[in-house]
Scaffold this motif. Structure first.
Motif, PDB file in Angstrom:
ATOM      1  N   ALA A  28      -0.690   5.783 -19.339  1.00  0.00           N
ATOM      2  CA  ALA A  28       0.531   6.032 -18.565  1.00  0.00           C
ATOM      3  C   ALA A  28       0.692   4.964 -17.487  1.00  0.00           C
ATOM      4  O   ALA A  28      -0.289   4.359 -17.057  1.00  0.00           O
ATOM      5  N   ASP A  29       1.932   4.734 -17.060  1.00  0.00           N
ATOM      6  CA  ASP A  29       2.151   3.775 -15.971  1.00  0.00           C
ATOM      7  C   ASP A  29       1.610   4.325 -14.657  1.00  0.00           C
ATOM      8  O   ASP A  29       1.162   3.577 -13.800  1.00  0.00           O
ATOM      9  N   GLY A  30       1.689   5.622 -14.498  1.00  0.00           N
ATOM     10  CA  GLY A  30       1.111   6.258 -13.321  1.00  0.00           C
ATOM     11  C   GLY A  30       0.710   7.675 -13.704  1.00  0.00           C
ATOM     12  O   GLY A  30       1.358   8.296 -14.537  1.00  0.00           O
ATOM     13  N   TYR A  46       5.993   7.500 -17.017  1.00  0.00           N
ATOM     14  CA  TYR A  46       6.240   6.332 -17.855  1.00  0.00           C
ATOM     15  C   TYR A  46       7.568   5.706 -17.431  1.00  0.00           C
ATOM     16  O   TYR A  46       8.561   6.393 -17.294  1.00  0.00           O
ATOM     17  N   GLY A  47       7.556   4.408 -17.261  1.00  0.00           N
ATOM     18  CA  GLY A  47       8.828   3.751 -16.985  1.00  0.00           C
ATOM     19  C   GLY A  47       8.854   3.040 -15.665  1.00  0.00           C
ATOM     20  O   GLY A  47       7.824   2.977 -15.004  1.00  0.00           O
ATOM     21  N   PRO A  48       9.992   2.457 -15.269  1.00  0.00           N
ATOM     22  CA  PRO A  48      11.286   2.567 -15.919  1.00  0.00           C
ATOM     23  C   PRO A  48      11.267   1.966 -17.323  1.00  0.00           C
ATOM     24  O   PRO A  48      10.779   0.872 -17.502  1.00  0.00           O
ATOM     25  N   ALA A 139       3.908   7.468  -7.244  1.00  0.00           N
ATOM     26  CA  ALA A 139       3.405   6.421  -6.352  1.00  0.00           C
ATOM     27  C   ALA A 139       2.426   5.520  -7.096  1.00  0.00           C
ATOM     28  O   ALA A 139       2.442   4.301  -6.948  1.00  0.00           O
ATOM     29  N   ASP A 140       1.589   6.133  -7.931  1.00  0.00           N
ATOM     30  CA  ASP A 140       0.609   5.379  -8.710  1.00  0.00           C
ATOM     31  C   ASP A 140       1.298   4.419  -9.677  1.00  0.00           C
ATOM     32  O   ASP A 140       0.774   3.360  -9.996  1.00  0.00           O
ATOM     33  N   ALA A 141       2.492   4.785 -10.144  1.00  0.00           N
ATOM     34  CA  ALA A 141       3.233   3.928 -11.071  1.00  0.00           C
ATOM     35  C   ALA A 141       3.876   2.735 -10.367  1.00  0.00           C
ATOM     36  O   ALA A 141       4.518   1.911 -11.006  1.00  0.00           O
ATOM     37  N   GLY A 142       3.732   2.659  -9.060  1.00  0.00           N
ATOM     38  CA  GLY A 142       4.265   1.510  -8.317  1.00  0.00           C
ATOM     39  C   GLY A 142       5.766   1.555  -8.100  1.00  0.00           C
ATOM     40  O   GLY A 142       6.398   0.538  -7.862  1.00  0.00           O
ATOM     41  N   LEU A 143       6.353   2.740  -8.179  1.00  0.00           N
ATOM     42  CA  LEU A 143       7.799   2.847  -7.971  1.00  0.00           C
ATOM     43  C   LEU A 143       8.130   2.809  -6.485  1.00  0.00           C
ATOM     44  O   LEU A 143       7.321   3.199  -5.646  1.00  0.00           O
ATOM     45  N   LEU A 227      -4.655   8.579  -3.653  1.00  0.00           N
ATOM     46  CA  LEU A 227      -4.155   7.273  -4.090  1.00  0.00           C
ATOM     47  C   LEU A 227      -5.068   6.146  -3.612  1.00  0.00           C
ATOM     48  O   LEU A 227      -5.382   5.220  -4.357  1.00  0.00           O
ATOM     49  N   ARG A 230      -8.502   5.774  -5.477  1.00  0.00           N
ATOM     50  CA  ARG A 230      -8.460   5.113  -6.783  1.00  0.00           C
ATOM     51  C   ARG A 230      -8.868   3.645  -6.708  1.00  0.00           C
ATOM     52  O   ARG A 230      -9.507   3.111  -7.604  1.00  0.00           O
TER      53      ARG A 230
ATOM     54  N   VAL B  21       0.232   3.254   1.115  1.00  0.00           N
ATOM     55  CA  VAL B  21       0.870   4.211   0.207  1.00  0.00           C
ATOM     56  C   VAL B  21       2.255   4.563   0.742  1.00  0.00           C
ATOM     57  O   VAL B  21       2.520   4.403   1.937  1.00  0.00           O
ATOM     58  N   PRO B  22       3.156   5.012  -0.152  1.00  0.00           N
ATOM     59  CA  PRO B  22       4.517   5.307   0.292  1.00  0.00           C
ATOM     60  C   PRO B  22       4.547   6.269   1.475  1.00  0.00           C
ATOM     61  O   PRO B  22       3.805   7.249   1.494  1.00  0.00           O
ATOM     62  N   ARG B  49       6.304   1.552  -1.253  1.00  0.00           N
ATOM     63  CA  ARG B  49       5.603   1.628  -2.533  1.00  0.00           C
ATOM     64  C   ARG B  49       4.124   1.405  -2.293  1.00  0.00           C
ATOM     65  O   ARG B  49       3.725   0.882  -1.254  1.00  0.00           O
ATOM     66  N   MET B  50       3.345   1.789  -3.276  1.00  0.00           N
ATOM     67  CA  MET B  50       1.919   1.580  -3.162  1.00  0.00           C
ATOM     68  C   MET B  50       1.618   0.120  -3.473  1.00  0.00           C
ATOM     69  O   MET B  50       2.132  -0.440  -4.427  1.00  0.00           O
ATOM     70  N   PRO B  64       2.865  -5.089  -5.208  1.00  0.00           N
ATOM     71  CA  PRO B  64       2.512  -3.944  -6.057  1.00  0.00           C
ATOM     72  C   PRO B  64       1.249  -4.192  -6.865  1.00  0.00           C
ATOM     73  O   PRO B  64       0.932  -5.317  -7.233  1.00  0.00           O
ATOM     74  N   LYS B  66       0.636  -2.143  -9.638  1.00  0.00           N
ATOM     75  CA  LYS B  66       0.956  -1.644 -10.968  1.00  0.00           C
ATOM     76  C   LYS B  66       2.459  -1.572 -11.098  1.00  0.00           C
ATOM     77  O   LYS B  66       3.167  -1.674 -10.119  1.00  0.00           O
ATOM     78  N   GLY B  67       2.919  -1.337 -12.302  1.00  0.00           N
ATOM     79  CA  GLY B  67       4.349  -1.163 -12.499  1.00  0.00           C
ATOM     80  C   GLY B  67       4.859  -2.065 -13.597  1.00  0.00           C
ATOM     81  O   GLY B  67       4.172  -2.984 -14.020  1.00  0.00           O
ATOM     82  N   ARG B  68       6.066  -1.797 -14.029  1.00  0.00           N
ATOM     83  CA  ARG B  68       6.643  -2.543 -15.138  1.00  0.00           C
ATOM     84  C   ARG B  68       7.146  -3.910 -14.680  1.00  0.00           C
ATOM     85  O   ARG B  68       7.372  -4.128 -13.497  1.00  0.00           O
ATOM     86  N   ALA B  97      11.942  -2.536 -19.102  1.00  0.00           N
ATOM     87  CA  ALA B  97      12.914  -1.525 -19.515  1.00  0.00           C
ATOM     88  C   ALA B  97      14.108  -2.127 -20.257  1.00  0.00           C
ATOM     89  O   ALA B  97      14.909  -1.402 -20.804  1.00  0.00           O
TER      90      ALA B  97
END
Lengths: 235, 240
Positions: A28-30, A46-48, A139-143, A227, A230, B21-22, B49-50, B64, B66-68, B97
């Protein structure tokens, strides 16, 4: 009869023991794990990513899509049927509404952020646990998010205001019971989820709101710690 | 409030290079400027964001972990041909995406006639090293095949890594990647979207070693002295 002592012996304003972990699902992304007493939630983000079916796409903004699911063996007594039902659909929707004020998905038109919440074990307060886990996972997904969100159920058992009801308290029969799940963004005080089941007076409800702020701040601190943890271990 | 008083009231609440962290308050006061991954609320600067906190003078941002991948102009990316349209190729960019598109005129330096079979140039399922020429407001991505290093990837291996580790794998001025290239004698292309292509003309074994070392860099990107570690690893494993 008066409710003098809680079934599991904790204080009236004390939550069950909380445990949180980030990054538990590799693909998963986060992702996150959140346990409060006998209720366990896993969340995966998952995503974006590209949104299918495409008729759901919004060219103005990205959307958030949540799915709340109790696993067949998670309840007490009878097996929980795995198909989506009225209850899980409702909770999926309110989870989405509780999380969306955090995010700004305008940079991702036509895309989706998927949040999957699975509950392997439940003992009341599962929607709150789901929201807490999802907040860590996002937050873990970096959004980009303005803050974390935490949720907890408060309420009244007989004449006492209690924090974080468990199943036994929800099923208390010798007096009034009110069960009020609340999700709040602590920095702004915005309430993103407020539901109620049962009976409560106006003044008692005010007290519930007041108590909720402190409890939610505590949970958010645990989420942030999870968080940071990790990345601490890896160094 | 006088200017001096203002200066005094600014203070940092988090260390540079620490993980934030956020919702965490990074600084108080008006002396700092919030940029990427941070925002101002009244007088506080808050992480949105983290990531790893980066304070450069007055400028605060978060990097960041992680992330897309989000496409940027002039990025080299590695994508897969997903579909062939009337006037070009639709490209699947993994970790992202959105899809990319190569127009006819950007696909080849030679003239492509209308109605020609575009499969002759790039067929569905083939991997391409391409460059982003434009990203629209709706995140439509224009790609081109015209430029140095841009080509169809005919043989070799493809691996997927976290796109945020790409700068670490390339290293300072390409130090890390040129080390791996030199030791293994492999051709390596790294897409900013986190796709890495490795190809060796004569040794499949070296391809595997190159991939192992790239994965090692991505995994241990936080630790120091990584270049030496990787050099040791390569010396140990490469057959002479």
């Amino acid at each position: 009869m008066v409710y003098k002592k809680r079934y599991d012996g904790r204080d009236f304003n004390e939550t069950r023991p909380i445990e949180a972990k980030a990054g538990v699902i590799e693909k998963a992304d986060g992702s996150a794990y959140f346990r409060i007493g006998g209720t366990v939630a896993y969340a995966a983000v998952y995503g974006p990513r590209q949104l299918h079916p495409s008729h759901l796409q919004d060219p103005r903004t990205g959307i958030l899509r949540c799915k709340y699911n109790m696993l067949p063996f998670s309840g007490r007594g009878e097996r929980i049927r795995p198909a989506p039902n009225r209850r899980s659909k409702e909770i999926s929707m309110i989870t989405e509404k509780a999380l969306i004020p955090l995010l700004n998905l305008e940079d991702y038109p036509n895309a989706v952020v998927d949040v999957f919440i699975e509950l392997p074990e439940t003992n009341a307060g599962s929607r709150c646990a789901g929201i807490c886990a999802a907040s860590i996972a996002l937050a873990d997904a970096g959004l980009i998010m303005k803050d974390m969100v935490a949720a907890v159920a408060l309420g009244k058992v007989d004449d006492k205001i209690v924090v974080d009801l468990d199943y036994n308290e929800e099923a208390y029969e010798d007096g009034d019971v009110a069960d009020i799940p609340i999700a709040m963004i602590p920095s702004t005080g915005e309430i993103t989820l407020l539901q109620m089941d049962g009976k409560i007076t106006k003044n008692e409800f005010r007290e519930v709101l007041k108590t909720s702020k402190k409890t939610i701040q505590k949970i958010v601190d645990i989420q942030r710690e999870a968080l940071l943890e990790r990345y601490k271990v890896k160094k | 409030m006088t200017k001096e008083e203002k200066k005094e009231s600014s203070e940092l609440l988090a260390e540079n290079k620490s993980i934030v962290v956020p919702g965490q308050v990074i600084a108080k006061g008006m002396n700092y400027l919030p940029t990427e991954g941070t925002y101002r609320k009244e007088k506080d600067i808050i992480a949105s964001r983290m990531g790893i906190l980066n304070i450069n003078g007055k400028i605060i941002k978060t990097i960041p972990l992680k992330g897309r991948y989000m496409p940027k102009k002039n990025d080299l990316i590695i994508g897969k041909v997903r579909d062939i349209a009337m006037a070009g190729w639709s490209i699947d960019i993994s970790n992202c995406a959105y899809r990319g598109f190569i127009r006819l005129e950007d696909g080849s330096s030679s003239y492509i006639e209308r109605g020609e079979d575009l499969k002759r140039y790039f067929d569905i399922g083939e991997y391409l090293a391409t460059k982003v020429t434009n990203v629209s407001g709706q995140n439509l991505i224009d790609l081109t095949m015209k430029g140095p290093n841009l080509k169809k990837l005919k043989a070799g291996r493809i691996i997927k890594i976290n796109p945020h580790k790409v700068p670490r794998i390339i290293g300072k001025k390409g130090s890390m990647i040129s080390l791996i290239k030199r030791k293994t004698n492999c051709e390596i292309l790294i897409g900013q979207n986190g796709i890495v292509w490795v190809y060796s003309k004569d040794s499949k074994y070296n391809e595997v070693i190159a991939i192992e070392s790239i994965k090692k860099v991505a995994e241990e990107s936080n630790s120091g002295g990584l270049t030496e570690k990787i050099e040791k690893f390569l010396d140990k494993n490469i057959k002479k």
